[in-house]
Motif scaffolding. Structure first.
Motif, PDB file in Angstrom:
ATOM      1  N   TYR A 103       0.801  -1.205   0.000  1.00  0.00           N
ATOM      2  CA  TYR A 103       0.000   0.000   0.000  1.00  0.00           C
ATOM      3  C   TYR A 103       0.843   1.268   0.000  1.00  0.00           C
ATOM      4  CZ  TYR A 103      -3.995  -2.984   0.929  1.00  0.00           C
ATOM      5  OH  TYR A 103      -4.970  -3.936   0.829  1.00  0.00           O
ATOM      6  N   CYS A 104       1.864   1.255  -0.798  1.00  0.00           N
ATOM      7  CA  CYS A 104       2.709   2.432  -0.941  1.00  0.00           C
ATOM      8  C   CYS A 104       2.928   2.705  -2.412  1.00  0.00           C
ATOM      9  CB  CYS A 104       4.056   2.222  -0.255  1.00  0.00           C
ATOM     10  SG  CYS A 104       3.986   2.000   1.522  1.00  0.00           S
ATOM     11  N   SER A 105       3.153   3.957  -2.723  1.00  0.00           N
ATOM     12  CA  SER A 105       3.456   4.360  -4.077  1.00  0.00           C
ATOM     13  C   SER A 105       4.374   5.565  -4.007  1.00  0.00           C
ATOM     14  CB  SER A 105       2.175   4.703  -4.837  1.00  0.00           C
ATOM     15  OG  SER A 105       1.596   5.870  -4.280  1.00  0.00           O
ATOM     16  N   GLY A 106       4.600   6.158  -5.157  1.00  0.00           N
ATOM     17  CA  GLY A 106       5.472   7.317  -5.185  1.00  0.00           C
ATOM     18  C   GLY A 106       4.968   8.488  -4.381  1.00  0.00           C
ATOM     19  N   ILE A 107       3.659   8.517  -4.116  1.00  0.00           N
ATOM     20  CA  ILE A 107       3.109   9.651  -3.379  1.00  0.00           C
ATOM     21  C   ILE A 107       2.927   9.343  -1.903  1.00  0.00           C
ATOM     22  CG2 ILE A 107       1.954  10.591  -5.402  1.00  0.00           C
ATOM     23  CD1 ILE A 107      -0.652   9.387  -4.363  1.00  0.00           C
ATOM     24  N   GLY A 108       3.294   8.139  -1.494  1.00  0.00           N
ATOM     25  CA  GLY A 108       3.218   7.825  -0.081  1.00  0.00           C
ATOM     26  C   GLY A 108       2.526   6.523   0.206  1.00  0.00           C
ATOM     27  N   CYS A 109       2.218   6.303   1.472  1.00  0.00           N
ATOM     28  CA  CYS A 109       1.617   5.044   1.909  1.00  0.00           C
ATOM     29  C   CYS A 109       0.297   5.321   2.616  1.00  0.00           C
ATOM     30  CB  CYS A 109       2.564   4.320   2.867  1.00  0.00           C
ATOM     31  SG  CYS A 109       4.197   3.981   2.198  1.00  0.00           S
ATOM     32  N   ARG A 110      -0.558   4.311   2.629  1.00  0.00           N
ATOM     33  CA  ARG A 110      -1.815   4.446   3.373  1.00  0.00           C
ATOM     34  C   ARG A 110      -1.470   4.678   4.842  1.00  0.00           C
ATOM     35  NH1 ARG A 110      -5.885   1.891   0.247  1.00  0.00           N
ATOM     36  NH2 ARG A 110      -5.313   2.303  -1.929  1.00  0.00           N
ATOM     37  N   PRO A 111      -2.032   5.705   5.433  1.00  0.00           N
ATOM     38  CA  PRO A 111      -1.539   6.161   6.740  1.00  0.00           C
ATOM     39  C   PRO A 111      -2.038   5.402   7.965  1.00  0.00           C
ATOM     40  CG  PRO A 111      -3.239   7.624   5.958  1.00  0.00           C
ATOM     41  CD  PRO A 111      -3.010   6.639   4.859  1.00  0.00           C
ATOM     42  N   LYS A 112      -3.196   4.738   7.881  1.00  0.00           N
ATOM     43  CA  LYS A 112      -3.804   4.178   9.085  1.00  0.00           C
ATOM     44  C   LYS A 112      -3.793   2.662   9.142  1.00  0.00           C
ATOM     45  CE  LYS A 112      -4.842   8.232  10.688  1.00  0.00           C
ATOM     46  NZ  LYS A 112      -4.059   8.787  11.817  1.00  0.00           N
ATOM     47  N   GLY A 113      -3.565   2.019   8.029  1.00  0.00           N
ATOM     48  CA  GLY A 113      -3.454   0.575   8.035  1.00  0.00           C
ATOM     49  C   GLY A 113      -4.753  -0.188   8.016  1.00  0.00           C
ATOM     50  N   TYR A 114      -5.856   0.475   7.754  1.00  0.00           N
ATOM     51  CA  TYR A 114      -7.152  -0.213   7.773  1.00  0.00           C
ATOM     52  C   TYR A 114      -7.211  -1.331   6.732  1.00  0.00           C
ATOM     53  CZ  TYR A 114      -8.550   3.919  10.401  1.00  0.00           C
ATOM     54  OH  TYR A 114      -8.622   4.928  11.324  1.00  0.00           O
ATOM     55  N   GLU A 115      -6.359  -1.205   5.714  1.00  0.00           N
ATOM     56  CA  GLU A 115      -6.425  -2.153   4.596  1.00  0.00           C
ATOM     57  C   GLU A 115      -5.735  -3.478   4.888  1.00  0.00           C
ATOM     58  OE1 GLU A 115      -6.225   2.121   3.407  1.00  0.00           O
ATOM     59  OE2 GLU A 115      -4.915   0.795   4.565  1.00  0.00           O
ATOM     60  N   TYR A 116      -4.903  -3.502   5.920  1.00  0.00           N
ATOM     61  CA  TYR A 116      -4.093  -4.685   6.168  1.00  0.00           C
ATOM     62  C   TYR A 116      -4.931  -5.811   6.755  1.00  0.00           C
ATOM     63  CZ  TYR A 116       0.136  -2.158   5.050  1.00  0.00           C
ATOM     64  OH  TYR A 116       1.112  -1.461   4.380  1.00  0.00           O
ATOM     65  N   ASP A 117      -4.691  -7.012   6.251  1.00  0.00           N
ATOM     66  CA  ASP A 117      -5.481  -8.163   6.668  1.00  0.00           C
ATOM     67  C   ASP A 117      -5.040  -8.742   8.007  1.00  0.00           C
ATOM     68  OD1 ASP A 117      -5.991  -9.652   3.354  1.00  0.00           O
ATOM     69  OD2 ASP A 117      -7.079  -8.088   4.435  1.00  0.00           O
ATOM     70  N   TYR A 118      -3.757  -8.694   8.284  1.00  0.00           N
ATOM     71  CA  TYR A 118      -3.242  -9.402   9.453  1.00  0.00           C
ATOM     72  C   TYR A 118      -2.389  -8.473  10.315  1.00  0.00           C
ATOM     73  CZ  TYR A 118      -4.600 -13.335   6.565  1.00  0.00           C
ATOM     74  OH  TYR A 118      -5.314 -14.210   5.793  1.00  0.00           O
ATOM     75  N   TRP A 119      -2.551  -8.669  11.618  1.00  0.00           N
ATOM     76  CA  TRP A 119      -1.852  -7.828  12.593  1.00  0.00           C
ATOM     77  C   TRP A 119      -1.267  -8.679  13.698  1.00  0.00           C
ATOM     78  CZ3 TRP A 119      -1.355  -2.515  12.242  1.00  0.00           C
ATOM     79  CH2 TRP A 119      -2.082  -1.904  11.219  1.00  0.00           C
ATOM     80  N   GLY A 120      -0.136  -8.208  14.216  1.00  0.00           N
ATOM     81  CA  GLY A 120       0.409  -8.803  15.407  1.00  0.00           C
ATOM     82  C   GLY A 120      -0.227  -8.193  16.643  1.00  0.00           C
ATOM     83  N   GLN A 121       0.200  -8.676  17.791  1.00  0.00           N
ATOM     84  CA  GLN A 121      -0.390  -8.222  19.048  1.00  0.00           C
ATOM     85  C   GLN A 121       0.255  -6.952  19.565  1.00  0.00           C
ATOM     86  OE1 GLN A 121       1.985 -10.434  18.861  1.00  0.00           O
ATOM     87  NE2 GLN A 121       3.422  -9.817  20.456  1.00  0.00           N
ATOM     88  N   GLY A 122       1.387  -6.591  18.985  1.00  0.00           N
ATOM     89  CA  GLY A 122       2.061  -5.361  19.373  1.00  0.00           C
ATOM     90  C   GLY A 122       3.164  -5.586  20.391  1.00  0.00           C
ATOM     91  N   THR A 123       4.112  -4.687  20.386  1.00  0.00           N
ATOM     92  CA  THR A 123       5.193  -4.703  21.375  1.00  0.00           C
ATOM     93  C   THR A 123       5.422  -3.279  21.856  1.00  0.00           C
ATOM     94  OG1 THR A 123       7.453  -5.465  21.834  1.00  0.00           O
ATOM     95  CG2 THR A 123       7.060  -4.500  19.662  1.00  0.00           C
ATOM     96  N   GLN A 124       5.542  -3.127  23.154  1.00  0.00           N
ATOM     97  CA  GLN A 124       5.669  -1.802  23.753  1.00  0.00           C
ATOM     98  C   GLN A 124       7.099  -1.287  23.641  1.00  0.00           C
ATOM     99  OE1 GLN A 124       3.259   0.272  25.417  1.00  0.00           O
ATOM    100  NE2 GLN A 124       4.941   1.744  25.299  1.00  0.00           N
ATOM    101  N   VAL A 125       7.217  -0.071  23.179  1.00  0.00           N
ATOM    102  CA  VAL A 125       8.498   0.638  23.168  1.00  0.00           C
ATOM    103  C   VAL A 125       8.343   1.877  24.027  1.00  0.00           C
ATOM    104  CG1 VAL A 125      10.140   1.931  21.756  1.00  0.00           C
ATOM    105  CG2 VAL A 125       9.196  -0.225  20.909  1.00  0.00           C
ATOM    106  N   THR A 126       9.186   1.992  25.020  1.00  0.00           N
ATOM    107  CA  THR A 126       9.151   3.142  25.912  1.00  0.00           C
ATOM    108  C   THR A 126      10.517   3.804  25.904  1.00  0.00           C
ATOM    109  OG1 THR A 126       7.515   2.073  27.329  1.00  0.00           O
ATOM    110  CG2 THR A 126       8.694   3.960  28.242  1.00  0.00           C
ATOM    111  N   VAL A 127      10.525   5.094  25.572  1.00  0.00           N
ATOM    112  CA  VAL A 127      11.765   5.849  25.513  1.00  0.00           C
ATOM    113  C   VAL A 127      11.748   6.862  26.650  1.00  0.00           C
ATOM    114  CG1 VAL A 127      13.287   7.256  24.098  1.00  0.00           C
ATOM    115  CG2 VAL A 127      11.797   5.554  23.016  1.00  0.00           C
ATOM    116  N   SER A 128      12.690   6.753  27.533  1.00  0.00           N
ATOM    117  CA  SER A 128      12.761   7.660  28.671  1.00  0.00           C
ATOM    118  C   SER A 128      13.642   8.854  28.325  1.00  0.00           C
ATOM    119  CB  SER A 128      13.317   6.944  29.895  1.00  0.00           C
ATOM    120  OG  SER A 128      14.640   6.512  29.652  1.00  0.00           O
ATOM    121  N   SER A 129      13.201  10.001  28.758  1.00  0.00           N
ATOM    122  CA  SER A 129      13.938  11.235  28.438  1.00  0.00           C
ATOM    123  C   SER A 129      14.845  11.638  29.591  1.00  0.00           C
ATOM    124  CB  SER A 129      12.964  12.351  28.115  1.00  0.00           C
ATOM    125  OG  SER A 129      12.088  12.551  29.192  1.00  0.00           O
TER     126      SER A 129
END
Length: 129
Positions: A103-129
């Motif tokens: 879902y990308c082309s020369g003008i960019g990519c679909r921004p929200k991902g609604y089109e994607y069929d499969y998803w992982g469960q996610g992994t947390q990234v925490t950056v401390s300042s």
């Protein structure tokens, strides 16, 4: 069905690096374009990076270019996200997604991902300042 399992998240200090991995199973990995999205608390999900089936084409969100890199290893059925020079605003849950369509082309990519069929469960990234 495609099963996706992310790993590599954690707590890191600002300026540090993390490498995320997403392992896929269930279908022929090279038939799927892959992407990373992220969602911070109270914010909408946003596009991070995408890579085509062979890895020949990649796209990274403009705001992340120069710091984030996406890659894949089709022999290992895995897509990676290398994150350098991390900032506090990179704190989010990072998700990988798979779809037969790139879902990308020369003008960019679909921004929200609604089109994607499969998803992982996610992994947390925490950056401390």
């Amino acid at each position: 069905q495609v099963q996706l399992v992310e790993s590599g998240g954690g707590l890191v200090q600002a300026g540090g690096s993390l490498s995320l991995a997403c392992a896929a199973s269930g279908r022929t990995f090279s038939n799927y374009a892959m992407a990373w999205f992220r969602q911070a608390p109270g914010k909408e999900r946003e596009f991070v990076a995408a890579i085509s089936w062979t890895g020949r084409s990649t796209h990274v969100a403009d705001s992340l270019k120069g710091r984030f890199t996406i890659s894949r290893d089709n022999a290992k059925n895995t897509v990676y996200l290398q994150m350098n020079s991390l900032k506090a605003e990179d704190t989010a849950v990072y998700y990988c997604a798979a779809d037969p369509t790139y879902y990308c082309s020369g003008i960019g990519c679909r921004p929200k991902g609604y089109e994607y069929d499969y998803w992982g469960q996610g992994t947390q990234v925490t950056v401390s300042s």
